[in-house]
Design a protein around this motif. Structure first.
Motif, PDB file in Angstrom:
ATOM      1  N   GLY A  61       1.429   3.445 -12.140  1.00 49.54           N
ATOM      2  CA  GLY A  61       0.039   3.487 -11.696  1.00 49.54           C
ATOM      3  C   GLY A  61      -0.261   2.514 -10.570  1.00 49.54           C
ATOM      4  N   THR A  62       0.737   2.254  -9.730  1.00 47.17           N
ATOM      5  CA  THR A  62       0.548   1.308  -8.628  1.00 47.17           C
ATOM      6  C   THR A  62      -0.024   2.021  -7.416  1.00 47.17           C
ATOM      7  OG1 THR A  62       2.466   0.099  -9.421  1.00 47.17           O
ATOM      8  CG2 THR A  62       1.737  -0.390  -7.174  1.00 47.17           C
ATOM      9  N   PRO A  63      -1.090   1.494  -6.804  1.00 48.04           N
ATOM     10  CA  PRO A  63      -1.617   2.131  -5.593  1.00 48.04           C
ATOM     11  C   PRO A  63      -0.674   1.956  -4.408  1.00 48.04           C
ATOM     12  CG  PRO A  63      -2.992   0.247  -6.236  1.00 48.04           C
ATOM     13  CD  PRO A  63      -1.871   0.327  -7.212  1.00 48.04           C
ATOM     14  N   TYR A  64      -0.711   2.927  -3.474  1.00 50.79           N
ATOM     15  CA  TYR A  64       0.180   2.892  -2.306  1.00 50.79           C
ATOM     16  C   TYR A  64      -0.028   1.621  -1.490  1.00 50.79           C
ATOM     17  CZ  TYR A  64       2.494   4.212   2.013  1.00 50.79           C
ATOM     18  OH  TYR A  64       3.303   4.239   3.107  1.00 50.79           O
ATOM     19  N   ARG A  65      -1.292   1.171  -1.413  1.00 42.09           N
ATOM     20  CA  ARG A  65      -1.604  -0.031  -0.636  1.00 42.09           C
ATOM     21  C   ARG A  65      -0.813  -1.230  -1.138  1.00 42.09           C
ATOM     22  NH1 ARG A  65      -6.668  -1.093   2.109  1.00 42.09           N
ATOM     23  NH2 ARG A  65      -7.292   0.947   1.349  1.00 42.09           N
ATOM     24  N   THR A  66      -0.733  -1.388  -2.469  1.00 41.32           N
ATOM     25  CA  THR A  66       0.034  -2.488  -3.057  1.00 41.32           C
ATOM     26  C   THR A  66       1.514  -2.340  -2.721  1.00 41.32           C
ATOM     27  OG1 THR A  66      -1.546  -2.482  -4.876  1.00 41.32           O
ATOM     28  CG2 THR A  66       0.502  -3.711  -5.213  1.00 41.32           C
ATOM     29  N   TYR A  67       2.017  -1.104  -2.865  1.00 41.06           N
ATOM     30  CA  TYR A  67       3.411  -0.835  -2.543  1.00 41.06           C
ATOM     31  C   TYR A  67       3.706  -1.203  -1.100  1.00 41.06           C
ATOM     32  CZ  TYR A  67       7.417   1.859  -0.984  1.00 41.06           C
ATOM     33  OH  TYR A  67       8.597   2.226  -0.392  1.00 41.06           O
TER      34      TYR A  67
ATOM     35  N   GLY B  93      -0.413   9.321  -1.607  1.00 41.10           N
ATOM     36  CA  GLY B  93      -1.833   9.173  -1.308  1.00 41.10           C
ATOM     37  C   GLY B  93      -2.437  10.389  -0.619  1.00 41.10           C
TER      38      GLY B  93
END
Lengths: 239, 141
Positions: A61-67, B93
């Protein structure tokens, strides 16, 4: 998970270290798998690595921004890698110079054909202008394509995804297509891979033949130049 | 691959000047691209600068040795696939757009890529035959 484990995970999942490590490990695993499968076109290391890393994001459940905070260090290297293409270009300067006419003609014809066909099909499907503007630079290397899409009023993030998909399609289809066309000139095959499928096609070409890889690198660089100039003109003519 | 990786690791300290030169070329390219508002991408200009530097070096009475820059460039190009993973993961995304226009995008991407590949390769091979310089390259080494 206990509370202590959970807080450790919360800490690690926010550091660039974790996602940079995941990106490199996914690449190592994908490259080994691709090599074990004899570099079959379908076993493309980028496709496998993206699936592994994206699966890890979805599972946690990690957002792409964090990745991307971790992965940006790898992404950054696309620019220096583009500059580095000068080295194989210089090494093969005599071969390249002899092919200057075929390269110029193929560059213009191929760049226009790829861009026009994509935009005409997308328009026939009734896609909005922002999607068309993001689609126009799909054959260009990711960093440059994002810049072109942004300046045309498109979505740079969508452009990056379309670029990667185009590269994967090109890398998977180039060998069977060229065999079907009975083309044995590895300069022509490589040049086509780099023009239509940018760095991913170039990586594939280097796996097949060093000369093909060199011509792919030239096509990648030249198409980034030509598309930056052509895309606004072609898009304006179609809209 | 392991041999190449080992060579790169062993030569890492010697590649720093080469890596700095590559970054310097990109920096100059970005500065000119953004400063003049040209549509040319900074890294592509940087590649042209590095090529001009290498060609200029050949003209010197005693060309400078270039293993640092060639080593750094070969090292990064040997792992080109790695660099596209972060952008590719961005697909997570964009699943909504891809789902909405999925069929159209799939047709557009597959057809245009095949057309682009075929037109490029056929025009290249056709013109090469016309100008009479057909066949495999000679200095493949």
């Amino acid at each position: 998970m206990s509370d202590a484990d959970f807080s450790l995970w919360v800490y690690l999942s926010r550091t660039p270290l974790l996602w940079l490590t995941v990106t490199l490990l996914a690449y190592v695993a994908a490259d080994r798998l691709s090599a074990a499968l004899g570099r079959h076109p379908l076993a493309n290391p980028i496709l496998i690595a993206v699936l592994l890393a994206a699966g890890m994001l979805a599972a946690t459940g990690t957002p792409y921004r964090t990745y991307f905070e971790g992965a940006q260090f790898v992404h950054f290297l696309i620019g220096p890698a583009t500059v580095a293409l000068a080295v194989p270009l210089h090494r093969h300067r005599r071969t390249v110079w002899r092919a200057i006419l075929p390269m110029g003609a193929a560059l213009l014809a191929g760049s226009l054909a790829a861009m026009l066909s994509a935009l005409l099909i997308a328009r026939a499907f009734g896609m909005p202008e922002t999607v068309l503007a993001s689609l126009a630079p799909k054959s260009v290397t990711a960093g440059v394509a994002m810049g072109i899409a942004g300046s045309l009023g498109g979505d740079p993030a969508l452009a990056a995804v379309l670029v990667i998909l185009t590269g994967a399609i090109g890398a998977v289809t180039v060998t069977p297509l060229m065999n079907a066309l009975r083309l044995r000139d590895y300069r022509a095959r490589g040049f086509a891979a780099g023009l239509a499928a940018h760095g991913i096609g170039t990586a594939r070409a280097f796996h097949v033949d060093f000369m093909a890889g060199t011509f792919a690198g030239i096509a990648l660089a030249l198409n980034a130049l030509v598309s930056a100039v052509l895309a606004p003109v072609v898009l304006r003519a179609l809209l | 691959m392991r041999g190449l990786g080992g060579t790169i690791l062993a030569n890492l300290p010697r590649m720093i000047p080469g890596a700095a030169l590559i970054l310097l070329c990109q920096l100059a390219g970005e500065a000119i691209a953004h400063g003049t508002g040209w549509p040319l991408p900074g890294p592509v200009l940087g590649m042209m600068f590095l090529l001009l530097l290498l060609l200029g070096n050949d003209l010197l009475p005693e060309p400078l040795p270039t293993p640092s820059v060639t080593g750094a460039a070969d090292g990064i190009l040997a792992n080109l696939s790695l660099l596209f993973i972060p952008a590719g993961v961005g697909i997570v995304g964009k699943l909504d757009v891809l789902a909405q226009y999925g069929l159209g995008l799939a047709v557009a991407l597959v057809a245009s890529t095949l057309i682009g590949l075929a037109v490029t390769a056929l025009v290249f091979a056709g013109v090469a035959r016309l100008v009479g310089r057909d066949g495999e390259a000679e200095d493949a080494a």
